[in-house]
Design an enzyme around this catalytic site. Structure first.
Site, PDB file in Angstrom:
ATOM      1  N   ARG A   1      -5.827  40.618  -8.043  1.00  0.00           N
ATOM      2  CA  ARG A   1      -5.313  39.252  -7.981  1.00  0.00           C
ATOM      3  C   ARG A   1      -6.455  38.268  -7.730  1.00  0.00           C
ATOM      4  NH1 ARG A   1      -3.509  36.823  -3.453  1.00  0.00           N
ATOM      5  NH2 ARG A   1      -2.845  38.780  -2.486  1.00  0.00           N
TER       6      ARG A   1
ATOM      7  N   TYR B   1       4.997  19.046 -25.209  1.00  0.00           N
ATOM      8  CA  TYR B   1       5.833  20.245 -25.203  1.00  0.00           C
ATOM      9  C   TYR B   1       6.966  20.108 -24.188  1.00  0.00           C
ATOM     10  CZ  TYR B   1       7.156  25.060 -24.124  1.00  0.00           C
ATOM     11  OH  TYR B   1       7.863  26.209 -23.877  1.00  0.00           O
TER      12      TYR B   1
ATOM     13  N   ASP C   1      -4.538  19.048 -22.768  1.00  0.00           N
ATOM     14  CA  ASP C   1      -3.998  20.282 -23.318  1.00  0.00           C
ATOM     15  C   ASP C   1      -4.589  20.450 -24.713  1.00  0.00           C
ATOM     16  OD1 ASP C   1      -2.436  22.250 -24.627  1.00  0.00           O
ATOM     17  OD2 ASP C   1      -0.725  21.849 -23.304  1.00  0.00           O
TER      18      ASP C   1
ATOM     19  N   LYS D   1      -1.198  31.209 -27.856  1.00  0.00           N
ATOM     20  CA  LYS D   1      -1.194  30.642 -29.196  1.00  0.00           C
ATOM     21  C   LYS D   1      -2.464  31.022 -29.977  1.00  0.00           C
ATOM     22  CE  LYS D   1       2.686  28.690 -27.833  1.00  0.00           C
ATOM     23  NZ  LYS D   1       2.722  28.822 -26.378  1.00  0.00           N
TER      24      LYS D   1
END
Length: 381
Positions: A51, A103, A175, A200
């Site tokens: 982590r 989005y 973004d 993506k």
């Protein structure tokens, strides 16, 4: 050529080279381990618990930082987790200016989660610098933009936004999912933080979820958020994104080549009312795109003449898949009105152009003739 002067395509293929594998592996090994052995008290290898740090994820983070020209990269389990980590930099009563065309999941995060914690937002057409400046308040801390925007392909002038932000001592967050660092590098245009849905174009194969942050500021704070909330990218998924990045340049070139031809075909199609693609000279923002990017990408939105065409055509596609998401090697067509942007209120959707006649096309690497034939068969009923 020195190590520091490697060009983007070479970095994509070869990675960051921050740490060579001790056994000489060309492909970064998948360190599928939750924890790491210590040799003794206060004798760490540099890796303790995945982590906090993992060698596979670290290689991805170093690689994407080099590609974006940033100081540090961070890999998260999804794009939304990456956005969440950035928003956590702010406190109650802070104000953020956000692109109004964005989005739907990002809108949902701001409106349905962070508004209840006192984060204020104003949605603005960020292509209009005057409107952005008029929206700045005493408590404004950041400007969050998508460019090209999703799904209307609005082009925001990053340099003008960052200059404005610096004048008011606020952050610029971009973004960069639609173009990737291959076509656009916002940090070099003055932005402070860049976000990607690595799912993506970076991954590129519709087979994994990932989120990326590259930052020049608040590096320690973002690292703290990443470790504390735990939404880190797994070693295997980190490896998948690294593998995807190796072919990013050639994929994007092919996808863009296809998209240019398809956008021109759609512009001549009698069933299509309007085409939104940054590579068309008639597209609003074309000149800005030419100035700040090295390519137009492969995302196209287009409006058909009648709502009835949508339902009929979506059943007819054979080569193009009717599915959410974007950026993969397979072409996907999406209906934003009820899929990706359903979280946005209908009146806002209609105002910014996300109508019930709009389709969004993510162009893949298939033979462009097959794609155009599929569009022709599906739209020209």
């Amino acid at each position: 050529m020195s190590e520091n002067c490697r060009r983007l395509e070479t970095i994509m293929v070869q990675g960051s080279r921050e740490k060579e594998d001790i056994k000489g592996a060309i492909s970064t090994p998948i360190y599928q381990s939750a924890t790491f052995k210590h040799h003794g008290l206060n004798e760490s290898t540099g890796y303790d618990y995945s982590r906090s740090e993992n060698p596979t994820r670290e290689e991805l983070e170093n690689t994407i930082a080099k590609l974006e020209g940033g100081k540090a990269g961070f890999a998260f389990s999804t794009g939304m987790a990456a956005i969440d980590a950035v928003i956590r930099l702010f406190i109650p009563k802070d104000h953020i200016i956000v692109s109004e065309d964005l989005y739907g999941g990002t809108y949902r995060l701001f409106e349905e989660i962070y508004r209840r914690y006192g984060i204020e937002t104003t949605y603005v057409d960020t292509t209009d610098i005057k409107k952005v400046e008029e929206s700045i308040k005493k408590n404004t801390k950041a400007i969050f933009i998508e460019t090209p925007s999703n799904p209307m392909m609005r082009i925001t002038d990053i340099s003008k936004i960052t200059s404005l932000a610096k004048a008011f001592k606020i952050l610029t967050i971009v973004d960069n999912t639609f173009l990737s660092p291959y076509f656009q590098r916002p940090l070099l245009l003055g932005a402070d933080i860049v976000i990607h849905s690595g799912t993506k174009f970076l991954g590129g194969h519709n087979d994994t979820l990932a989120g990326i942050i590259v930052a020049n500021k608040f590096i320690e704070e973002i690292k703290f958020m990443q470790v504390s909330t735990g939404a880190v990218l797994s070693p295997f998924d980190s490896w998948l994104i690294l593998r995807g990045i190796k072919t990013l340049a050639i994929r994007l070139e092919k996808q863009q080549k296809n998209a240019i031809k398809i956008s021109k075909w759609l512009s001549e199609c009698k069933r299509v009312k309007k085409v939104y693609y940054p590579g068309l000279k008639a597209h609003k923002g074309y000149d800005i795109s030419v100035k700040q990017t090295t390519g137009f990408g492969s995302m196209i939105s287009f409006e058909v003449n009648e709502r009835e065409i949508i339902e009929k055509s979506l059943k007819k596609f054979q080569t193009i898949y009717f599915a959410e998401s974007l950026g993969g090697v397979e072409s996907l067509i999406t209906y934003p009105y009820i899929q990706t942007h359903a979280s946005i209120p209908e009146d806002i959707r209609n105002r910014i152009g996300i109508k019930d006649t709009l389709l969004r096309l993510s162009v893949g690497i298939e033979n462009v003739k097959d794609l155009i034939e599929d569009l022709d068969r599906s739209l020209n009923l």
